[in-house]
Design a protein around this motif. Sequence first.
Motif, PDB file in Angstrom:
ATOM      1  N   SER A  69     -43.151 -11.913 -23.325  1.00 41.45           N
ATOM      2  CA  SER A  69     -41.833 -12.237 -22.769  1.00 41.45           C
ATOM      3  C   SER A  69     -41.782 -12.039 -21.257  1.00 41.45           C
ATOM      4  CB  SER A  69     -40.743 -11.426 -23.468  1.00 41.45           C
ATOM      5  OG  SER A  69     -41.018 -10.053 -23.374  1.00 41.45           O
ATOM      6  N   SER A  87     -31.013 -11.952 -37.649  1.00 37.98           N
ATOM      7  CA  SER A  87     -31.140 -13.332 -37.186  1.00 37.98           C
ATOM      8  C   SER A  87     -30.613 -14.325 -38.218  1.00 37.98           C
ATOM      9  CB  SER A  87     -32.581 -13.641 -36.799  1.00 37.98           C
ATOM     10  OG  SER A  87     -33.448 -13.362 -37.870  1.00 37.98           O
ATOM     11  N   ALA A 142     -39.949 -16.062 -31.566  1.00 37.02           N
ATOM     12  CA  ALA A 142     -39.538 -14.773 -32.108  1.00 37.02           C
ATOM     13  C   ALA A 142     -40.641 -14.200 -32.985  1.00 37.02           C
ATOM     14  CB  ALA A 142     -38.242 -14.915 -32.902  1.00 37.02           C
ATOM     15  N   ILE A 148     -34.141  -7.154 -32.749  1.00 37.36           N
ATOM     16  CA  ILE A 148     -35.086  -7.725 -33.709  1.00 37.36           C
ATOM     17  C   ILE A 148     -36.393  -6.937 -33.708  1.00 37.36           C
ATOM     18  CG2 ILE A 148     -36.472  -9.509 -32.544  1.00 37.36           C
ATOM     19  CD1 ILE A 148     -35.365 -11.503 -34.580  1.00 37.36           C
ATOM     20  N   VAL A 149     -36.817  -6.502 -32.540  1.00 41.59           N
ATOM     21  CA  VAL A 149     -38.040  -5.703 -32.472  1.00 41.59           C
ATOM     22  C   VAL A 149     -37.802  -4.341 -33.117  1.00 41.59           C
ATOM     23  CG1 VAL A 149     -39.620  -4.508 -30.904  1.00 41.59           C
ATOM     24  CG2 VAL A 149     -38.947  -6.870 -30.447  1.00 41.59           C
ATOM     25  N   GLN A 154     -37.880 -16.483 -38.762  1.00 38.84           N
ATOM     26  CA  GLN A 154     -38.198 -16.201 -37.369  1.00 38.84           C
ATOM     27  C   GLN A 154     -39.049 -17.285 -36.724  1.00 38.84           C
ATOM     28  OE1 GLN A 154     -39.693 -12.288 -38.039  1.00 38.84           O
ATOM     29  NE2 GLN A 154     -37.680 -11.326 -37.932  1.00 38.84           N
ATOM     30  N   VAL A 170     -32.591 -13.611 -28.918  1.00 41.64           N
ATOM     31  CA  VAL A 170     -33.239 -14.452 -29.905  1.00 41.64           C
ATOM     32  C   VAL A 170     -32.202 -15.483 -30.344  1.00 41.64           C
ATOM     33  CG1 VAL A 170     -34.257 -14.531 -32.205  1.00 41.64           C
ATOM     34  CG2 VAL A 170     -34.727 -12.608 -30.684  1.00 41.64           C
ATOM     35  N   ILE A 193     -41.325  -0.684 -40.729  1.00 35.72           N
ATOM     36  CA  ILE A 193     -42.659  -0.103 -40.839  1.00 35.72           C
ATOM     37  C   ILE A 193     -42.590   1.418 -40.916  1.00 35.72           C
ATOM     38  CG2 ILE A 193     -44.924   0.055 -39.755  1.00 35.72           C
ATOM     39  CD1 ILE A 193     -43.754  -2.797 -40.499  1.00 35.72           C
ATOM     40  N   PHE A 194     -41.939   1.986 -39.911  1.00 38.29           N
ATOM     41  CA  PHE A 194     -41.905   3.443 -39.819  1.00 38.29           C
ATOM     42  C   PHE A 194     -41.238   4.066 -41.037  1.00 38.29           C
ATOM     43  CE2 PHE A 194     -41.698   2.804 -34.985  1.00 38.29           C
ATOM     44  CZ  PHE A 194     -43.052   2.534 -34.966  1.00 38.29           C
ATOM     45  N   ILE A 211     -43.113 -12.305 -30.803  1.00 41.84           N
ATOM     46  CA  ILE A 211     -42.666 -11.023 -30.273  1.00 41.84           C
ATOM     47  C   ILE A 211     -42.656  -9.959 -31.381  1.00 41.84           C
ATOM     48  CG2 ILE A 211     -40.132 -10.871 -30.484  1.00 41.84           C
ATOM     49  CD1 ILE A 211     -40.079 -10.569 -27.433  1.00 41.84           C
ATOM     50  N   VAL A 212     -42.291 -10.354 -32.564  1.00 43.62           N
ATOM     51  CA  VAL A 212     -42.301  -9.403 -33.673  1.00 43.62           C
ATOM     52  C   VAL A 212     -43.736  -9.040 -34.041  1.00 43.62           C
ATOM     53  CG1 VAL A 212     -41.779  -9.104 -36.125  1.00 43.62           C
ATOM     54  CG2 VAL A 212     -40.079 -10.125 -34.600  1.00 43.62           C
ATOM     55  N   LEU A 227     -33.275 -10.089 -23.085  1.00 46.71           N
ATOM     56  CA  LEU A 227     -33.685 -11.287 -23.809  1.00 46.71           C
ATOM     57  C   LEU A 227     -32.884 -11.418 -25.085  1.00 46.71           C
ATOM     58  CD1 LEU A 227     -37.538 -10.849 -23.433  1.00 46.71           C
ATOM     59  CD2 LEU A 227     -36.108 -12.502 -22.239  1.00 46.71           C
ATOM     60  N   LEU A 274     -45.612  -9.913 -42.191  1.00 47.32           N
ATOM     61  CA  LEU A 274     -44.250  -9.392 -42.069  1.00 47.32           C
ATOM     62  C   LEU A 274     -43.326 -10.303 -41.269  1.00 47.32           C
ATOM     63  CD1 LEU A 274     -45.240  -5.683 -41.625  1.00 47.32           C
ATOM     64  CD2 LEU A 274     -43.551  -6.474 -43.287  1.00 47.32           C
ATOM     65  N   ALA A 311     -37.831  -4.649 -36.847  1.00 44.43           N
ATOM     66  CA  ALA A 311     -39.158  -4.818 -37.421  1.00 44.43           C
ATOM     67  C   ALA A 311     -39.883  -3.480 -37.434  1.00 44.43           C
ATOM     68  CB  ALA A 311     -39.949  -5.846 -36.619  1.00 44.43           C
ATOM     69  N   LEU A 312     -39.757  -2.734 -36.340  1.00 51.46           N
ATOM     70  CA  LEU A 312     -40.449  -1.458 -36.242  1.00 51.46           C
ATOM     71  C   LEU A 312     -39.924  -0.454 -37.263  1.00 51.46           C
ATOM     72  CD1 LEU A 312     -40.607  -1.171 -32.360  1.00 51.46           C
ATOM     73  CD2 LEU A 312     -42.470  -1.781 -33.915  1.00 51.46           C
ATOM     74  N   ILE A 352     -48.373  -1.186 -33.209  1.00 54.09           N
ATOM     75  CA  ILE A 352     -48.266  -0.053 -34.113  1.00 54.09           C
ATOM     76  C   ILE A 352     -49.491   0.059 -34.999  1.00 54.09           C
ATOM     77  CG2 ILE A 352     -46.838   1.021 -35.910  1.00 54.09           C
ATOM     78  CD1 ILE A 352     -45.520   0.338 -33.099  1.00 54.09           C
ATOM     79  N   PHE A 353     -49.779  -1.036 -35.687  1.00 60.25           N
ATOM     80  CA  PHE A 353     -50.853  -0.998 -36.668  1.00 60.25           C
ATOM     81  C   PHE A 353     -52.192  -0.684 -36.005  1.00 60.25           C
ATOM     82  CE2 PHE A 353     -48.283  -4.301 -39.180  1.00 60.25           C
ATOM     83  CZ  PHE A 353     -47.449  -3.304 -39.629  1.00 60.25           C
ATOM     84  N   GLU A 382     -53.699   2.618 -36.198  1.00 61.27           N
ATOM     85  CA  GLU A 382     -54.062   3.199 -37.490  1.00 61.27           C
ATOM     86  C   GLU A 382     -55.099   2.387 -38.251  1.00 61.27           C
ATOM     87  OE1 GLU A 382     -50.406   3.088 -39.615  1.00 61.27           O
ATOM     88  OE2 GLU A 382     -49.436   4.517 -38.260  1.00 61.27           O
ATOM     89  N   THR A 421     -37.400  -4.784 -20.558  1.00 64.16           N
ATOM     90  CA  THR A 421     -37.315  -6.236 -20.406  1.00 64.16           C
ATOM     91  C   THR A 421     -36.601  -6.872 -21.593  1.00 64.16           C
ATOM     92  OG1 THR A 421     -39.502  -6.079 -19.447  1.00 64.16           O
ATOM     93  CG2 THR A 421     -38.651  -8.295 -19.906  1.00 64.16           C
ATOM     94  N   ALA A 437     -45.180  -6.666 -31.514  1.00 65.75           N
ATOM     95  CA  ALA A 437     -44.706  -5.285 -31.648  1.00 65.75           C
ATOM     96  C   ALA A 437     -45.391  -4.612 -32.826  1.00 65.75           C
ATOM     97  CB  ALA A 437     -43.186  -5.284 -31.835  1.00 65.75           C
ATOM     98  N   LEU A 438     -45.537  -5.355 -33.892  1.00 68.28           N
ATOM     99  CA  LEU A 438     -46.145  -4.785 -35.092  1.00 68.28           C
ATOM    100  C   LEU A 438     -47.614  -4.452 -34.863  1.00 68.28           C
ATOM    101  CD1 LEU A 438     -44.549  -7.152 -37.759  1.00 68.28           C
ATOM    102  CD2 LEU A 438     -43.911  -4.792 -37.260  1.00 68.28           C
TER     103      LEU A 438
END
Lengths: 297, 297, 297, 297
Positions: free
Chosen positions: D174, C174, D221, C224-225, D254, C259, C232-233, D224-225, C257, D249, C228-229, D232-233, D236, C253, D228-229
């Motif tokens: 979204s 971005s 944005a 962007i998603v 953004q 950004v 982490i991973f 949405i980030v 879209l 993060l 970000a993922l 995941i988290f 855990e 979806t 998504a995060l």
Amino acid sequence: MDYRTDLAMERTIHPGGIGEGVTVQTQSEGEAEITWVRIHTPTAAKRLGKAEGTYWTMTHPEMPYLTPEERIDVARQVAQTLRLMLPPKGTVLVLGLGNRRMTADALGDRVVSGILVTRHLQEYSAGALRSVCALSPGVLGVTGVETAEFALSLVERLKPSAVLVVDALAAMESDHIATTIQLTDTGIHPGSGVGNHRKEITQETLHVPVIAMGIPMVVYASTIVRDALKTIFATEKEDAEAHALADSLVSQTQQDLVVTPRNIDELLAGLADMLALAINCALQPSYSIEELTHLLH
Amino acid sequence: MDYRTDLAMERTIHPGGIGEGVTVQTQSEGEAEITWVRIHTPTAAKRLGKAEGTYWTMTHPEMPYLTPEERIDVARQVAQTLRLMLPPKGTVLVLGLGNRRMTADALGDRVVSGILVTRHLQEYSAGALRSVCALSPGVLGVTGVETAEFALSLVERLKPSAVLVVDALAAMESDHIATTIQLTDTGIHPGSGVGNHRKEITQETLHVPVIAMGIPMVVYASTIVRDALKTIFATEKEDAEAHALADSLVSQTQQDLVVTPRNIDELLAGLADMLALAINCALQPSYSIEELTHLLH
Amino acid sequence: MDYRTDLAMERTIHPGGIGEGVTVQTQSEGEAEITWVRIHTPTAAKRLGKAEGTYWTMTHPEMPYLTPEERIDVARQVAQTLRLMLPPKGTVLVLGLGNRRMTADALGDRVVSGILVTRHLQEYSAGALRSVCALSPGVLGVTGVETAEFALSLVERLKPSAVLVVDALAAMESDHIATTIQLTDTGIHPGSGVGNHRKEITQETLHVPVIAMGIPMVVYASTIVRDALKTIFATEKEDAEAHALADSLVSQTQQDLVVTPRNIDELLAGLADMLALAINCALQPSYSIEELTHLLH
Amino acid sequence: MDYRTDLAMERTIHPGGIGEGVTVQTQSEGEAEITWVRIHTPTAAKRLGKAEGTYWTMTHPEMPYLTPEERIDVARQVAQTLRLMLPPKGTVLVLGLGNRRMTADALGDRVVSGILVTRHLQEYSAGALRSVCALSPGVLGVTGVETAEFALSLVERLKPSAVLVVDALAAMESDHIATTIQLTDTGIHPGSGVGNHRKEITQETLHVPVIAMGIPMVVYASTIVRDALKTIFATEKEDAEAHALADSLVSQTQQDLVVTPRNIDELLAGLADMLALAINCALQPSYSIEELTHLLH
């Protein structure tokens, strides 16, 4: 005799225009011609169909096609005159009259979109920026609110020291379309203009000085036909008779038609930028006109 | 005598219009008047300043203000005539002429944006959709490419069975502005129109049938003045002398000015939608006109 | 792994980006960073998902907010690089790709509207102006004609010495939106971009050099998603596994879209003006960049 | 935890959303889902970050792509709910918030341009038309006047019986972009929305009922980030820890980016027309919704 012109200067160049109660001064600067018309008495105002007060006009035959330097020059002169008419301090409320969806009537809205607004920055600017706000009231048929009513609402709450009204004008002579700027301290009076969207917006109604600025974007088709006809009849008949005959030949349809340059959309942007620059220059003396030019782009 | 009109019909209602080599048929349908003008001989073409061929005109005094039902009705009639002029099969290339940034010249571009394009869907449509593509060539001053050259490039590659050209027209009579649709199988010939952007675009130059469709959006200011003057002089002088005198009084400035309705921006959208609907209806007979109406919104 | 980026530079800064067959050179100039990426072999091209050839990128974090002087400076550098890539003589056909009715996809059309077209003035210019024409092909869904087909039609008839294609790009990061200009001699390849409107437009298909220029206006939301993922991973898993997991979490979806900056409409005008200035400067060396700046207003 | 959503409904579907002081009712109608959220206590208002009052939401996954009949159906349901919230008599002042030059923020202005204004026709309408006026205040950075100040100025002078504020919203999910309409009797509160242009506009500040209507056009944005995060988290870690980590993060950049459909320009027109139709239908019961549909074209 409805001449349907917003330019006081045009009234003075027609028979009976100048006379008691009217002062006209003209000066040439290169290709530009500047005219000051002052109407001193109610009788003269009535005779010319224009309110008492001062009208400054600059006509430049190449106005839509000036070089960047020439445009800055014109803007500077408009700014100087504007500064004479405005009070030296306090918030200025700029109103862009007209209908932004009609090219011939969109000048006010376009100028407003180029104004440097600063009223909301006063606490940060430490006096370096004069407080300015700028709004487009739209037109009665689209909003349900008279422009004059809109102006009064905002004036009551924002308490500006002056109102500056920008509007597309109608002229009598097609040579004046897009080539003439008028500035006046008399505000806006109903009865001419492109969109007929105008109840009186004046110092009397708003209780603060009201300066009006505009450029003719059209001549009514009826005016141009009537004018052509009068020229002819005048050679053969008495003046009044010539006028009456001309009027009778202007069809109703022609009343709704306007005469305008084919490329009016293109001219509009340049002229609106020039007026916005002039206003910004008049209101923000701590910036040079070159700095203000960059703000528009 | 340069009448600067794109309407063949207007030429036939003036002195000397009809005559050898010209057939004119008119019929009224409610408030609408339909005129078929057929020019059969080179001599007649020269006399009228219009190419040999067929011109269909529909005039409805309320055209910009029709109810939705009336608009569908007008579109249906235009579609029927258009279907007569177009070959029954093959790709149709629709070209929207003019300058989209000048309201008075933007009709072509606006119509094109409402066309149901289907050429790229042919493999999915199993013959249910006639192949249509639609482009706006822009104008020479903006693109550096003549509209006629643009048309030829695309025709050579896309190999359409016909070209349909849509353009804003100029009329002689202000009553015809926004109220008259012309359809002709003669294509586009230089010399009139709003933007003067036109080299010949015809069957001779493109080697496929070229249908032209348009609505007058302006009258040249010179035309309206000349017309008013002629009316006067005609009462006192011989015809030719009246014309010459009128011509001499039309100033050069007026040549670049157009007469147009104040609300042309508003009229444009409705008229463009109606023409797009008519074209979609003519080209996609497997859809009802009501279904096609919904596509525009 | 579909990264959906048009910037070759972005591919080289990711793991495995640089390597055999790829040369990357960077240099800083004030706040700007310039990167030359050269892809020399088919294997490298496949690895990076970018065609063999040269990619020049300039990134300036303040690009949309430069002063007039800084903008002229950037334009001048773009012009210099462009001149290296273009043949020294002959007509240049500028094509503005994308959909002018979608802000994020309108860059090409906007740039084209600022190009100084001169092809039709050749007979008057006595060699002082390089021949340039500029067109907006529109998008397939609106015209029914592939951009690549359009380009080929015009090239066959106008016989330019080169084609310059301008388009809105998509980035992976971005931070590159509105801040990065890419110039490449590889033309346009399908599969990324904002509007997916692109069959190959290259020297192979058009038989003349094809230069592509663009600025990223969006990042796909899926990118962007996913990004970000992955971050982490990556701390917990093997690279490939992290990518796969990230991909699986990007919902369908999000594919549609984008950004984009909230004020993209505002940024667009300034960036388009700057690119148009760069192109005009590259193509008309007999004018100074200051003179060309005035042409845009 | 700044969720930056304008939809009360979204707050209730997240953990801790429903609870003491909150009532939620949902019902399905075909593909549409309607939710009434009522916030009864200051504690609940604080917990959800939404003012006390009633929020009606309709979500339809195909909202931008409805058939004309389905759109009329949706508009009719919105109109019914709107009629419940508005006082039965007196002038309604419709305000279209936001910046018309930013597509993602232009919904309010576009809706206003489709409103049937009638306040100036009251003397002719003999009670057949409810008095309506409609204005676009613009945004602070462009006008120098807060929207809330503008609203208060007009309310004091025009003395409407209610104010209806239309604005582009921001959502958290979204899937809700362009598919969800929210109507609320709580007015406008600062802190979310697309353009951050909002001081409080409520019954408390204007002293008349203030109804707010909107459709989400973006998700930030950062949202949405973060979302998504968190997903995941959450597998855990404890909830609060997951949120905090996600927040940390989300980069500063953004914050200024929005996620929006690529074709937002296209969606905007259809959605604005639908809301304008709903408002016209609610305010003018003497017209059928079909008659009102025609007014928009």
